[in-house]
Design a protein around this motif. Structure first.
Motif: not given
Length: 196
Positions: A92-119
């Motif tokens: 039932g989540a209304d929204e998703i937050c990609i919480k990269d609180m240490a700033g160590i997420g890798r850019p391309v992987s993060l983009g793939k996560i967003v695209a995967g969620i949007k699918k």
């Protein structure tokens, strides 16, 4: 303007475990105080610690924004995070937050996560990152290209370092990339900046 609060899973708004009845009450009180969105996370990414707060938020009249706490390891793959988001969306989540609180997420992987969620579902996604390691400007561009809806930013002198990327830099970068971004009221910006 919508206001946020941060819910630390089983700890609610505190730094130690809080009983369910107290957590429910926290939501009702915070909603009456004017909070619209709750960002619910568990540092262990255990959805069992996040899911109860989805219900508490909805019962209180708030938007439940569930966070994926980003880290970099052989276990924390794109598939890991997309599957976690799927569980939270189904709960039932209304929204998703990609919480990269240490700033160590890798850019391309993060983009793939967003695209995967949007699918899975066209759900609002917000990207939260800190500038320390230096990945987050590239990450912001990648997640936006993949369909991210909101990006957390800061303003000088509170931006960069352990803070968020700077509002002016992010706006200029996204504008140059062809995104429609609001203009910045520089008079208001300088007035706020002078208060820090």
């Amino acid at each position: 303007i919508q206001t946020h609060m941060l819910d630390r899973g089983l700890n609610g708004l505190r730094m130690y475990p809080v009983p369910a009845d107290v957590r429910k009450l926290m939501y009702k009180v915070k909603y009456k105080q004017g909070v619209d969105i709750t960002r619910i996370f568990c540092g262990l990414n255990d959805v069992r610690n996040i899911i109860p707060s989805i219900t508490y938020a909805k019962e209180a009249g708030m938007i439940s924004q569930c966070a994926l706490s980003i880290t970099h390891s052989p276990i924390h793959t794109v598939e890991y995070y997309v599957n976690m988001a799927k569980e939270l969306i189904e709960a039932g989540a209304d929204e998703i937050c990609i919480k990269d609180m240490a700033g160590i997420g890798r850019p391309v992987s993060l983009g793939k996560i967003v695209a995967g969620i949007k699918k899975i579902k066209d759900i609002p996604i917000q990207y939260h990152s800190h500038a320390g390691p230096g990945f987050n400007m590239a990450s912001i561009l990648e997640v936006c290209e993949a369909g991210c809806d909101y990006v957390d930013v800061g303003m000088e002198p509170l931006s960069w370092g352990t803070g968020h990327a700077d509002l002016l830099s992010v706006q200029a970068m996204l504008k140059d990339a062809g995104f429609q971004v609001p203009e910045i009221n520089m008079e208001a910006y300088m007035k706020v900046r002078s208060l820090v």
